[in-house]
Write an enzyme that holds these catalytic residues in place. Structure first.
Site, PDB file in Angstrom:
ATOM      1  N   LYS A   1      28.994   8.945  21.928  1.00  0.00           N
ATOM      2  CA  LYS A   1      28.106   8.411  22.948  1.00  0.00           C
ATOM      3  C   LYS A   1      28.831   8.247  24.270  1.00  0.00           C
ATOM      4  O   LYS A   1      28.231   8.196  25.314  1.00  0.00           O
ATOM      5  CB  LYS A   1      27.540   7.090  22.483  1.00  0.00           C
ATOM      6  CG  LYS A   1      26.512   7.320  21.385  1.00  0.00           C
ATOM      7  CD  LYS A   1      25.668   6.127  21.092  1.00  0.00           C
ATOM      8  CE  LYS A   1      24.549   6.563  20.145  1.00  0.00           C
ATOM      9  NZ  LYS A   1      24.003   5.483  19.361  1.00  0.00           N
ATOM     10  N   ARG A   2      30.158   8.147  24.193  1.00  0.00           N
ATOM     11  CA  ARG A   2      30.910   7.998  25.431  1.00  0.00           C
ATOM     12  C   ARG A   2      30.972   9.313  26.204  1.00  0.00           C
ATOM     13  O   ARG A   2      31.060   9.337  27.406  1.00  0.00           O
ATOM     14  CB  ARG A   2      32.327   7.508  25.136  1.00  0.00           C
ATOM     15  CG  ARG A   2      32.419   6.004  25.185  1.00  0.00           C
ATOM     16  CD  ARG A   2      33.675   5.557  24.496  1.00  0.00           C
ATOM     17  NE  ARG A   2      33.662   6.023  23.120  1.00  0.00           N
ATOM     18  CZ  ARG A   2      33.869   5.251  22.077  1.00  0.00           C
ATOM     19  NH1 ARG A   2      34.130   3.987  22.250  1.00  0.00           N
ATOM     20  NH2 ARG A   2      33.818   5.716  20.846  1.00  0.00           N
TER      21      ARG A   2
END
Ligand code: GLU
Length: 284
Positions: free
Chosen positions: A255-256
């Protein structure tokens, strides 16, 4: 057989190719005769954001998916999870744990001279059981003093209560449940009256999900979920843990890493069909 399936993202980031694959997989598993549900698993107030939830709706619709309404939003059901937790507590299956992460690390480091006392579980060293044997007077004293506490499952007692269990996975066949590899898992966190395991398993049962599809990184937790189903005496769904898609460099999507989010792909001019074709190539 027409199944009830679900896609259950946490609104903690934008959907990327890996999560898009998971959503399409769940919808396809329901098929035209089944029911496809969307559930927003936003119990983590610190990491969940309304804009990510909005983006999930928008991106899934862009992918052409249609899901049943209303959407179950876990953040709106804390009182219900608290009641479920209270029942397990009444059954004597939970105990308050006051340990901080640092306490647990210290305890484990202290046991390093006797490494056989530290067991490694799927999430790292399992909880050493520091608070398991606190007297009820001590528990009350610390609770009354306002100390924060989580509620942990008395794993050995829970497993003894249910006896041997199995669950079924489309790719793995019948799997023997071994929840004890996790030790005394947290079922209610210090900050919220639930945990992922409790809310997810409760909701799958409540919503009548018959086939749980999700990435194979979640295979181990299914042992815990199967145990909870047995404790609650609710039906166990079938499972299909699918492969995890990796980024072109072989790394896990994260998700980063925002580079392969559906929105960035869309903004770069890709159509829905382009994304679906890309997923097809990646899963060939
Ligand atoms: N909410 C979980 C996640 O985003 C998925 C849970 C599940 O599919 O069981 O990782």
């Amino acid at each position: 057989m027409a199944d009830v399936t679900r896609f259950a993202p946490s609104p903690t980031g934008f959907l990327h190719l890996g999560t898009a694959y998971s959503a399409l997989f769940a919808a396809a598993a329901a098929g035209p005769k089944g029911r496809f549900l969307l559930r927003i698993e936003g119990i983590d107030a610190g990491r969940s954001r309304p804009e990510f939830e909005e983006a999930i709706y928008e991106d899934l619709a862009w992918l052409g998916l249609v899901w049943e309404q209303p959407v179950r939003r876990q953040a709106a059901h804390f009182a219900e999870y608290a009641a479920v937790v209270a029942r397990l507590k009444d059954d004597g299956l939970l105990y308050p744990c006051f340990c901080t992460r640092a306490d647990i690390q210290r305890e484990i480091a202290g046991a390093a001279s006797a490494p056989h006392l530290t067991t490694i579980g799927p999430d790292g060293p399992i909880y050493p059981g520091t608070c398991r044997h606190l007297s009820s007077a001590e528990q009350h004293r610390r609770i009354d003093a306002g100390e924060a506490y989580a509620l942990r499952l008395r794993m050995a007692d829970a497993v003894a209560t249910t006896g041997p269990l199995v669950w079924h996975d489309a790719a793995r066949g019948e799997v023997k449940a071994t929840p004890e590899i996790f030790g005394d898992v947290v079922l209610a966190r210090k900050d919220v009256p639930t945990s992922y395991h409790l809310a997810c398993t409760w909701d799958d049962a409540l919503q009548g999900v018959t086939l749980v599809t999700r990435g194979e990184d979640l295979v181990p937790v299914t042992h815990i979920h199967r145990l909870l189903q047995a404790l609650w005496n609710v039906p166990t769904p079938r499972y299909h843990h699918h492969r995890l898609l990796t980024a072109p460099d072989g790394a896990k999507f994260s998700k980063r890493d925002q580079s392969l989010t559906l929105r960035s792909l869309r903004e770069a001019g890709n159509s829905r069909d382009d994304v679906i074709a890309l997923l097809g190539e990646m899963t060939r």
